[in-house]
Design a protein around this motif. Structure first.
Motif, PDB file in Angstrom:
ATOM      1  N   LEU A   1       0.826  -1.202   0.000  1.00 31.84           N
ATOM      2  CA  LEU A   1       0.000   0.000   0.000  1.00 31.84           C
ATOM      3  C   LEU A   1       0.867   1.261   0.000  1.00 31.84           C
ATOM      4  CD1 LEU A   1      -2.760  -1.091   2.550  1.00 31.84           C
ATOM      5  CD2 LEU A   1      -3.139  -0.522   0.142  1.00 31.84           C
ATOM      6  N   MET A   2       1.938   1.246   0.764  1.00 35.77           N
ATOM      7  CA  MET A   2       2.812   2.416   0.836  1.00 35.77           C
ATOM      8  C   MET A   2       3.554   2.645  -0.477  1.00 35.77           C
ATOM      9  SD  MET A   2       2.468   4.065   3.648  1.00 35.77           S
ATOM     10  CE  MET A   2       3.958   5.072   3.697  1.00 35.77           C
ATOM     11  N   ALA A   3       3.642   1.617  -1.303  1.00 35.74           N
ATOM     12  CA  ALA A   3       4.299   1.771  -2.609  1.00 35.74           C
ATOM     13  C   ALA A   3       3.322   2.198  -3.702  1.00 35.74           C
ATOM     14  CB  ALA A   3       4.977   0.456  -3.004  1.00 35.74           C
TER      15      ALA A   3
ATOM     16  N   MET B   1      -4.788   1.494  -4.295  1.00 34.05           N
ATOM     17  CA  MET B   1      -4.880   1.106  -2.887  1.00 34.05           C
ATOM     18  C   MET B   1      -6.146   0.303  -2.635  1.00 34.05           C
ATOM     19  SD  MET B   1      -3.721   4.588  -0.898  1.00 34.05           S
ATOM     20  CE  MET B   1      -2.182   5.444  -1.283  1.00 34.05           C
ATOM     21  N   LEU B   2      -7.252   0.768  -3.192  1.00 32.51           N
ATOM     22  CA  LEU B   2      -8.523   0.067  -3.010  1.00 32.51           C
ATOM     23  C   LEU B   2      -8.453  -1.347  -3.569  1.00 32.51           C
ATOM     24  CD1 LEU B   2     -11.514   0.074  -2.179  1.00 32.51           C
ATOM     25  CD2 LEU B   2     -12.041   1.077  -4.415  1.00 32.51           C
TER      26      LEU B   2
ATOM     27  N   ALA C   1      -8.309  -7.167  -2.830  1.00 34.02           N
ATOM     28  CA  ALA C   1      -7.640  -8.434  -3.130  1.00 34.02           C
ATOM     29  C   ALA C   1      -7.239  -9.157  -1.851  1.00 34.02           C
ATOM     30  CB  ALA C   1      -6.415  -8.175  -4.007  1.00 34.02           C
ATOM     31  N   ALA C   2      -6.764  -8.395  -0.857  1.00 32.95           N
ATOM     32  CA  ALA C   2      -6.385  -9.011   0.412  1.00 32.95           C
ATOM     33  C   ALA C   2      -7.589  -9.645   1.088  1.00 32.95           C
ATOM     34  CB  ALA C   2      -5.757  -7.962   1.325  1.00 32.95           C
TER      35      ALA C   2
ATOM     36  N   LEU D   1     -17.352   4.944   2.309  1.00 29.18           N
ATOM     37  CA  LEU D   1     -17.017   3.530   2.478  1.00 29.18           C
ATOM     38  C   LEU D   1     -15.964   3.348   3.560  1.00 29.18           C
ATOM     39  CD1 LEU D   1     -17.306   0.611   1.536  1.00 29.18           C
ATOM     40  CD2 LEU D   1     -15.610   1.086  -0.253  1.00 29.18           C
ATOM     41  N   TRP D   2     -14.967   4.244   3.573  1.00 32.54           N
ATOM     42  CA  TRP D   2     -13.931   4.180   4.603  1.00 32.54           C
ATOM     43  C   TRP D   2     -14.548   4.427   5.988  1.00 32.54           C
ATOM     44  CZ3 TRP D   2      -9.265   2.432   5.474  1.00 32.54           C
ATOM     45  CH2 TRP D   2      -8.568   2.892   6.592  1.00 32.54           C
TER      46      TRP D   2
END
Length: 469
Positions: free
Chosen positions: A245-247, A254-255, A260-261, A303-304
């Motif tokens: 995510l940081m990359a 990011m979403l 996917a995770a 959503l967040w």
């Protein structure tokens, strides 16, 4: 000798004041609290025990090194308490006041200087020679080297759809924590919002007016998700996910990674994945461009919010029961107009059908949550700071411009020495900065910085007292 002023009587102000009391030994720490009960603020001033913390007891504390002090305090009040419990917010307000009181007693025994001012701060002036002057409500000026703005939630502004007639009627309530001032029993109460503030408002309204029809309205019509009854195991691939995510560059990549995770880890609860991102949330926000932040706020913020800021299981069960009993209806709709003078006419456009309809309401409560638009608010001190160039509104109206450590920036982007913010004013820079874990960490770091400077200045002074100094 340098003094410090902490402005704001809520939990953030309490954390900053208490941390400074423990470390600032050679000046006076001023706490300008206003007329509210020191330490409670809006969040913890409620006396309704149905208003629960949305964080487990084990994660709650005022000061950085407290450990299980809140659990011990709660156990003395309620009997046996577990760290996994979601306790009344009132109880945490009591705890804040007790902890600050203990710090005050320690400071008094140690001979450290402090003052608590029950007036409001009205003006801040930057001195040419350094430091600031703070004018408080009784006309006095406090001369200080540093100012910490811990102002917290701003007063709600009425939605643009609300007419002046509706506002003047007394049937439109801007403060959801003041239901008790409405003495007439309503037949229908419309609450604008479905977030955590709206949940508490509806729970109070359902108890205060047991026969009233309750209606909640928000654009998406979604409640906050509910915490699991027991703490969850960490996602086994959280560290790798956070590195990925940081990359990332941009909101959508990011979403996709988070989705996917969740999809590829059926044995992990999605809530543990969201919680595992907490240490990097500020970093993710800071990596986004201005356009990326706007995209997030417009399309993904809702959503967040429902995923990240969840309600206690008991609160979720109570809301569900109100719906099942038919006492509470939820509309996913946009509020087009609120007009009239009792009953009020609330005009809605339904999200799914785009059909326009009108509801009559004896009381409409605006419970839309945290307002950080300092440029449009009616906060006297913040407005004065903006006019004086001591603060600059975040371009997305998420508080004020600041460095990651909370030091405010001027219109040219230069840091303002000795002027800091903590808590909700820093949303534009940190995004996640309003929960107690983030607040107490920020207060601790700020106190270490200012306390260390205080010690260094005193040491230099002592070194200069000798011969030839």
């Amino acid at each position: 000798m340098a003094d410090i002023a902490v402005i704001g009587g809520g939990a953030a102000g309490a954390a900053a004041f208490g941390e400074l009391l423990a470390r600032f030994r050679h000046g006076t720490v001023h706490w300008v609290v206003g007329q509210q009960a020191p330490g409670r603020g809006v969040a913890y001033a409620t006396r309704d025990d149905r208003h629960l913390l949305n964080v487990r007891a084990a994660s709650m504390g005022v000061f950085q090194e407290q450990g299980d002090a809140f659990i011990q305090h709660a156990t003395r009040q309620l009997g046996q308490v577990k760290g996994s419990d979601f306790l009344p917010r009132r109880l945490f307000g009591d705890f804040i006041q007790a902890q600050v009181g203990a710090r005050i007693d320690e400071a008094r025994r140690a001979g450290r200087g402090f003052r608590i001012h029950p007036e409001a701060a009205l003006e801040i002036v930057r001195r040419d020679a350094g430091g600031y002057a703070v004018r408080i409500g009784d006309g006095r000026w406090l001369e200080v080297s540093d100012v910490i703005l811990a102002i917290g939630a701003l007063a709600q502004r009425p939605l643009r759809a609300v007419s002046s007639t509706a506002l003047a009627s007394g049937a439109y309530e801007l403060d959801p924590w003041q239901l008790e001032r409405h003495q007439q029993v309503p037949r229908r109460v419309v609450v604008i919002g479905t977030g955590l503030t709206a949940v508490d408002t509806l729970l109070s309204a359902s108890l205060r007016w047991p026969h009233a029809e309750l209606v909640a309205v928000s654009r998406h019509g979604m409640w906050p998700c509910t915490h699991s009854a027991l703490p969850l195991a960490s996602h086994p691939q959280q560290e790798a996910l956070n590195r990925a995510l940081m990359a990332c560059h941009g909101v959508l990549p990011m979403l996709r990674l988070v989705r996917a995770a969740v999809d590829t880890a059926p044995d992990s609860d999605w809530r543990s994945i969201i919680d595992g991102m907490r240490p990097i949330n500020a970093g993710l926000w800071q990596r986004l461009s201005h356009a990326g932040r706007r995209q997030f706020l417009r399309h993904l913020r809702w959503l967040w919010e429902v995923s990240r800021h969840r309600m206690a299981p008991a609160s979720g069960q109570a809301i569900q029961q109100l719906q099942e009993e038919g006492r509470l209806q939820v509309h996913a709709a946009r509020v087009l107009a609120v007009d009239g003078a009792a009953p009020l006419q609330v005009t809605l456009r339904e999200r799914a059908t785009q059909l326009v309809s009108t509801l009559q309401a004896d009381l409409v409560v605006q419970a839309t949550g945290l307002d950080t638009a300092v440029a449009y608010g009616a906060h006297d001190l913040l407005s004065q700071c903006l006019r004086a160039g001591l603060a600059v509104a975040d371009p997305l109206q998420l508080g004020v411009l600041a460095q990651p450590d909370g030091q405010l920036l001027d219109a040219c982007g230069a840091p303002l020495p000795g002027l800091y913010a903590i808590g909700s004013l820093l949303r534009g820079n940190l995004w996640e900065c309003t929960a107690m874990p983030e607040i107490r960490a920020a207060a601790h770091q700020l106190a270490l910085r200012l306390g260390g400077r205080d010690e260094a200045a005193t040491s230099r002074g002592h070194a200069g007292d000798g011969p030839g100094g």
